[in-house]
Design a protein around this motif. Structure first.
Motif, PDB file in Angstrom:
ATOM      1  N   SER A 254     -21.762 -15.072  -5.712  1.00 37.06           N
ATOM      2  CA  SER A 254     -22.519 -15.592  -4.597  1.00 37.06           C
ATOM      3  C   SER A 254     -21.800 -15.711  -3.306  1.00 37.06           C
ATOM      4  CB  SER A 254     -22.995 -16.910  -4.837  1.00 37.06           C
ATOM      5  OG  SER A 254     -23.723 -17.647  -3.803  1.00 37.06           O
ATOM      6  N   ASP A 255     -22.196 -15.549  -1.994  1.00 35.71           N
ATOM      7  CA  ASP A 255     -21.702 -15.611  -0.867  1.00 35.71           C
ATOM      8  C   ASP A 255     -22.170 -16.960  -0.167  1.00 35.71           C
ATOM      9  OD1 ASP A 255     -20.111 -13.286  -1.071  1.00 35.71           O
ATOM     10  OD2 ASP A 255     -22.079 -12.270   0.076  1.00 35.71           O
ATOM     11  N   GLN A 256     -23.165 -17.544  -0.985  1.00 40.20           N
ATOM     12  CA  GLN A 256     -23.706 -18.727  -0.331  1.00 40.20           C
ATOM     13  C   GLN A 256     -23.267 -20.044  -0.735  1.00 40.20           C
ATOM     14  OE1 GLN A 256     -26.532 -18.161   1.627  1.00 40.20           O
ATOM     15  NE2 GLN A 256     -25.975 -16.082   1.234  1.00 40.20           N
ATOM     16  N   GLN A 257     -22.360 -19.987  -1.741  1.00 41.17           N
ATOM     17  CA  GLN A 257     -21.733 -21.282  -2.316  1.00 41.17           C
ATOM     18  C   GLN A 257     -20.387 -21.886  -1.497  1.00 41.17           C
ATOM     19  OE1 GLN A 257     -21.603 -20.267  -6.372  1.00 41.17           O
ATOM     20  NE2 GLN A 257     -22.960 -21.844  -6.848  1.00 41.17           N
ATOM     21  N   GLN A 258     -20.304 -22.986  -1.439  1.00 42.67           N
ATOM     22  CA  GLN A 258     -19.044 -23.575  -0.681  1.00 42.67           C
ATOM     23  C   GLN A 258     -17.805 -23.329  -1.402  1.00 42.67           C
ATOM     24  OE1 GLN A 258     -18.856 -25.044   2.344  1.00 42.67           O
ATOM     25  NE2 GLN A 258     -21.136 -24.063   2.439  1.00 42.67           N
ATOM     26  N   PRO A 259     -16.781 -22.941  -0.994  1.00 42.45           N
ATOM     27  CA  PRO A 259     -15.376 -22.713  -1.547  1.00 42.45           C
ATOM     28  C   PRO A 259     -15.131 -24.190  -2.434  1.00 42.45           C
ATOM     29  CG  PRO A 259     -15.194 -22.179   0.763  1.00 42.45           C
ATOM     30  CD  PRO A 259     -16.706 -22.822   0.679  1.00 42.45           C
ATOM     31  N   GLY A 260     -14.604 -23.746  -3.637  1.00 40.84           N
ATOM     32  CA  GLY A 260     -14.296 -24.802  -4.558  1.00 40.84           C
ATOM     33  C   GLY A 260     -15.611 -25.052  -5.520  1.00 40.84           C
ATOM     34  N   THR A 261     -16.659 -24.316  -5.207  1.00 40.04           N
ATOM     35  CA  THR A 261     -17.745 -24.551  -6.177  1.00 40.04           C
ATOM     36  C   THR A 261     -17.473 -23.843  -7.573  1.00 40.04           C
ATOM     37  OG1 THR A 261     -19.345 -24.742  -4.289  1.00 40.04           O
ATOM     38  CG2 THR A 261     -20.251 -24.261  -6.454  1.00 40.04           C
ATOM     39  N   ILE A 262     -17.915 -24.564  -8.586  1.00 40.93           N
ATOM     40  CA  ILE A 262     -17.963 -24.011  -9.952  1.00 40.93           C
ATOM     41  C   ILE A 262     -18.935 -22.830 -10.119  1.00 40.93           C
ATOM     42  CG2 ILE A 262     -17.696 -24.444 -12.278  1.00 40.93           C
ATOM     43  CD1 ILE A 262     -16.663 -27.067 -11.976  1.00 40.93           C
ATOM     44  N   GLU A 263     -18.478 -21.488 -10.149  1.00 40.93           N
ATOM     45  CA  GLU A 263     -19.623 -20.633 -10.361  1.00 40.93           C
ATOM     46  C   GLU A 263     -20.148 -20.461 -11.592  1.00 40.93           C
ATOM     47  OE1 GLU A 263     -19.238 -17.570  -6.601  1.00 40.93           O
ATOM     48  OE2 GLU A 263     -17.440 -17.524  -8.311  1.00 40.93           O
ATOM     49  N   ALA A 264     -19.223 -20.433 -12.439  1.00 48.57           N
ATOM     50  CA  ALA A 264     -19.476 -20.247 -14.083  1.00 48.57           C
ATOM     51  C   ALA A 264     -18.744 -21.027 -14.679  1.00 48.57           C
ATOM     52  CB  ALA A 264     -19.575 -18.946 -14.305  1.00 48.57           C
ATOM     53  N   VAL A 265     -19.114 -21.528 -15.977  1.00 50.63           N
ATOM     54  CA  VAL A 265     -18.129 -21.967 -17.054  1.00 50.63           C
ATOM     55  C   VAL A 265     -18.407 -21.173 -18.495  1.00 50.63           C
ATOM     56  CG1 VAL A 265     -17.550 -24.043 -18.447  1.00 50.63           C
ATOM     57  CG2 VAL A 265     -18.287 -24.523 -16.037  1.00 50.63           C
ATOM     58  N   ASN A 266     -17.606 -20.225 -18.822  1.00 47.46           N
ATOM     59  CA  ASN A 266     -17.636 -19.443 -19.765  1.00 47.46           C
ATOM     60  C   ASN A 266     -16.942 -19.977 -20.909  1.00 47.46           C
ATOM     61  OD1 ASN A 266     -18.999 -17.497 -18.128  1.00 47.46           O
ATOM     62  ND2 ASN A 266     -17.233 -16.780 -17.290  1.00 47.46           N
ATOM     63  N   GLU A 267     -17.055 -19.225 -22.026  1.00 46.75           N
ATOM     64  CA  GLU A 267     -16.227 -19.699 -23.032  1.00 46.75           C
ATOM     65  C   GLU A 267     -14.627 -19.758 -23.116  1.00 46.75           C
ATOM     66  OE1 GLU A 267     -16.228 -15.534 -25.732  1.00 46.75           O
ATOM     67  OE2 GLU A 267     -17.438 -17.259 -26.382  1.00 46.75           O
ATOM     68  N   ASP A 268     -13.950 -19.000 -22.135  1.00 44.11           N
ATOM     69  CA  ASP A 268     -12.629 -18.722 -21.998  1.00 44.11           C
ATOM     70  C   ASP A 268     -12.083 -18.968 -20.610  1.00 44.11           C
ATOM     71  OD1 ASP A 268     -13.559 -16.749 -20.978  1.00 44.11           O
ATOM     72  OD2 ASP A 268     -12.014 -15.237 -22.190  1.00 44.11           O
ATOM     73  N   GLY A 269     -12.855 -19.602 -19.802  1.00 42.27           N
ATOM     74  CA  GLY A 269     -12.504 -19.707 -18.374  1.00 42.27           C
ATOM     75  C   GLY A 269     -13.613 -20.377 -17.285  1.00 42.27           C
ATOM     76  N   ILE A 270     -13.053 -20.931 -16.250  1.00 44.87           N
ATOM     77  CA  ILE A 270     -13.600 -21.436 -15.303  1.00 44.87           C
ATOM     78  C   ILE A 270     -13.616 -20.704 -13.866  1.00 44.87           C
ATOM     79  CG2 ILE A 270     -14.147 -23.868 -14.022  1.00 44.87           C
ATOM     80  CD1 ILE A 270     -12.129 -24.587 -16.539  1.00 44.87           C
ATOM     81  N   ILE A 271     -14.858 -20.347 -13.517  1.00 40.40           N
ATOM     82  CA  ILE A 271     -14.780 -19.309 -12.345  1.00 40.40           C
ATOM     83  C   ILE A 271     -15.168 -20.185 -11.047  1.00 40.40           C
ATOM     84  CG2 ILE A 271     -15.844 -17.231 -11.363  1.00 40.40           C
ATOM     85  CD1 ILE A 271     -16.229 -16.213 -13.938  1.00 40.40           C
ATOM     86  N   VAL A 272     -14.088 -20.168  -9.952  1.00 42.56           N
ATOM     87  CA  VAL A 272     -14.191 -21.035  -8.957  1.00 42.56           C
ATOM     88  C   VAL A 272     -14.352 -20.269  -7.635  1.00 42.56           C
ATOM     89  CG1 VAL A 272     -13.105 -23.080  -7.776  1.00 42.56           C
ATOM     90  CG2 VAL A 272     -12.875 -22.585 -10.195  1.00 42.56           C
ATOM     91  N   LYS A 273     -15.312 -20.500  -6.632  1.00 36.93           N
ATOM     92  CA  LYS A 273     -15.574 -19.920  -5.494  1.00 36.93           C
ATOM     93  C   LYS A 273     -14.517 -20.152  -4.591  1.00 36.93           C
ATOM     94  CE  LYS A 273     -18.331 -17.758  -2.306  1.00 36.93           C
ATOM     95  NZ  LYS A 273     -17.527 -17.361  -1.455  1.00 36.93           N
ATOM     96  N   THR A 274     -13.687 -19.033  -3.681  1.00 37.60           N
ATOM     97  CA  THR A 274     -12.849 -19.282  -2.660  1.00 37.60           C
ATOM     98  C   THR A 274     -13.479 -19.089  -1.454  1.00 37.60           C
ATOM     99  OG1 THR A 274     -11.973 -17.155  -2.840  1.00 37.60           O
ATOM    100  CG2 THR A 274     -11.172 -18.592  -4.409  1.00 37.60           C
ATOM    101  N   GLY A 275     -12.665 -18.992  -0.254  1.00 33.98           N
ATOM    102  CA  GLY A 275     -13.130 -18.809   0.904  1.00 33.98           C
ATOM    103  C   GLY A 275     -13.612 -17.195   1.346  1.00 33.98           C
ATOM    104  N   ASP A 276     -13.799 -16.263   0.147  1.00 33.98           N
ATOM    105  CA  ASP A 276     -14.062 -14.987   0.684  1.00 33.98           C
ATOM    106  C   ASP A 276     -14.735 -14.485  -0.759  1.00 33.98           C
ATOM    107  OD1 ASP A 276     -11.940 -14.163  -0.952  1.00 33.98           O
ATOM    108  OD2 ASP A 276     -11.008 -12.972   0.249  1.00 33.98           O
ATOM    109  N   HIS A 277     -14.785 -13.146  -0.661  1.00 36.35           N
ATOM    110  CA  HIS A 277     -15.821 -12.472  -2.058  1.00 36.35           C
ATOM    111  C   HIS A 277     -14.790 -12.658  -3.162  1.00 36.35           C
ATOM    112  CE1 HIS A 277     -12.922  -9.714  -0.454  1.00 36.35           C
ATOM    113  NE2 HIS A 277     -13.172  -9.230  -1.334  1.00 36.35           N
TER     114      HIS A 277
END
Length: 315
Positions: A254-277
């Motif tokens: 997503s390009d809409q979420q703020q940096p630091g937002t947790i985009e997904a919590v999968n079974e083996d990782g936590i994906i976090v938004k940064t300042g770009d794509h």
């Protein structure tokens, strides 16, 4: 020929060992004093001391080289050459001028770039694709002496400071052993450093450890691997610190979420938004007061992380 070796951490150990195995006469090894370590504050010798004692070498551990008696103890050994590698103290001129063949240093960068105490960390944090080793004469000014030899070392995209440290330590040993015969025979013409090209890599401060999720994904990725294995980058969640050890790069959803937002919590990782794509997929994490663990193991517990919530982003 009498050599005094001066070094302290793990980086210096292969270099000292290489000198001994090549048959050089080590008159003494100078290293930092034993320090309390761990939760029990156990008095622990520096790695170089342990290596020196394995070879039956004389060890000196001055608290400071600002005291006249400590300096005299070294100078009175009448060394022909002093070799330093991550010693941890500035040497006074009286020591630098004592050896017939001078005092040389094994520095973990391609000088004049990254003078100072954290050249390995900074090279990774800056996203460099190469760094290297410099064998140089020591002078009173920090890492500013004439260059004897240099050797490039590649930095891969998966190198951490720890992995690069190990590569540079071995490269430093090899380059020093290649350099010494020509140096002692006067076959090397030292090259002055270009002061206009000098940059500095000061020791990492506490304020540098926190992850700034506003940075582009590659910069966040470089920051995290540049802090691994010491001091380790961290972020916060609901006011609690979490050290972040191992990560991978991942496309942002997503390009809409703020940096630091947790985009997904999968079974083996936590994906976090940064300042770009580009996002960051956390693979190893360490909650406060607990051991480092795989993100998958952490997520099987009662972690409380929720998609759409945000790691503290208060920088």
């Amino acid at each position: 020929m009498k050599i005094i070796f001066m070094g302290t951490p793990d980086f210096s150990v292969p270099i000292l060992r290489g000198l001994v195995e090549e048959g050089y006469t080590i008159e003494a090894v100078v290293t930092q004093p034993d320090r309390p370590k761990g939760r029990k504050k156990t008095l622990t010798p520096p790695p170089v001391k342990e290596e020196a004692l394995k070879h039956g070498l004389r060890v000196l551990q001055p608290e400071t080289l600002k005291k006249k008696e400590n300096v005299e103890e070294i100078v009175n050994l009448e060394p022909d050459l002093i070799i330093t590698a991550a010693f941890g103290q500035i040497l006074p001129e009286s020591i630098l001028e004592a050896p017939v063949h001078g005092a040389v240093n094994v520095h973990a960068s391609l000088l004049p770039k990254y003078r100072g105490g954290a050249p390995i960390h900074q090279a990774i944090i800056d996203g460099e694709s190469k760094t290297g080793i410099t064998i140089m004469y020591m002078v009173k000014q920090l890492d500013a002496g004439d260059i004897l030899t240099q050797k490039e070392v590649e930095i891969t995209d998966t190198d951490t400071t720890g992995r690069l440290h190990d590569k540079l330590s071995i490269a430093g040993r090899d380059l020093l052993l290649e350099t010494l015969p020509d140096l002692l025979q006067g076959k090397i013409a030292p090259i002055a450093q270009n002061e206009q090209e000098a940059t500095f890599a000061s020791n990492i401060q506490r304020g540098q450890e926190k992850i700034d999720w506003n940075q582009p994904g590659q910069a966040v990725y470089d920051h995290i691997r540049g802090m691994n294995p010491w001091p380790v980058a961290y972020t916060t969640y609901n006011g609690k610190p979490f050290k972040i050890w191992e990560v991978k790069k991942a496309p942002s959803s997503s390009d809409q979420q703020q940096p630091g937002t947790i985009e997904a919590v999968n079974e083996d990782g936590i994906i976090v938004k940064t300042g770009d794509h580009q996002s960051i997929d956390i693979k190893e994490i360490q909650p406060s007061g607990k051991k480092r663990m795989k993100a998958a193991d952490f997520l099987r517990g009662n972690h409380g992380f929720k998609t759409g919530e945000q790691f503290n982003n208060d920088q």
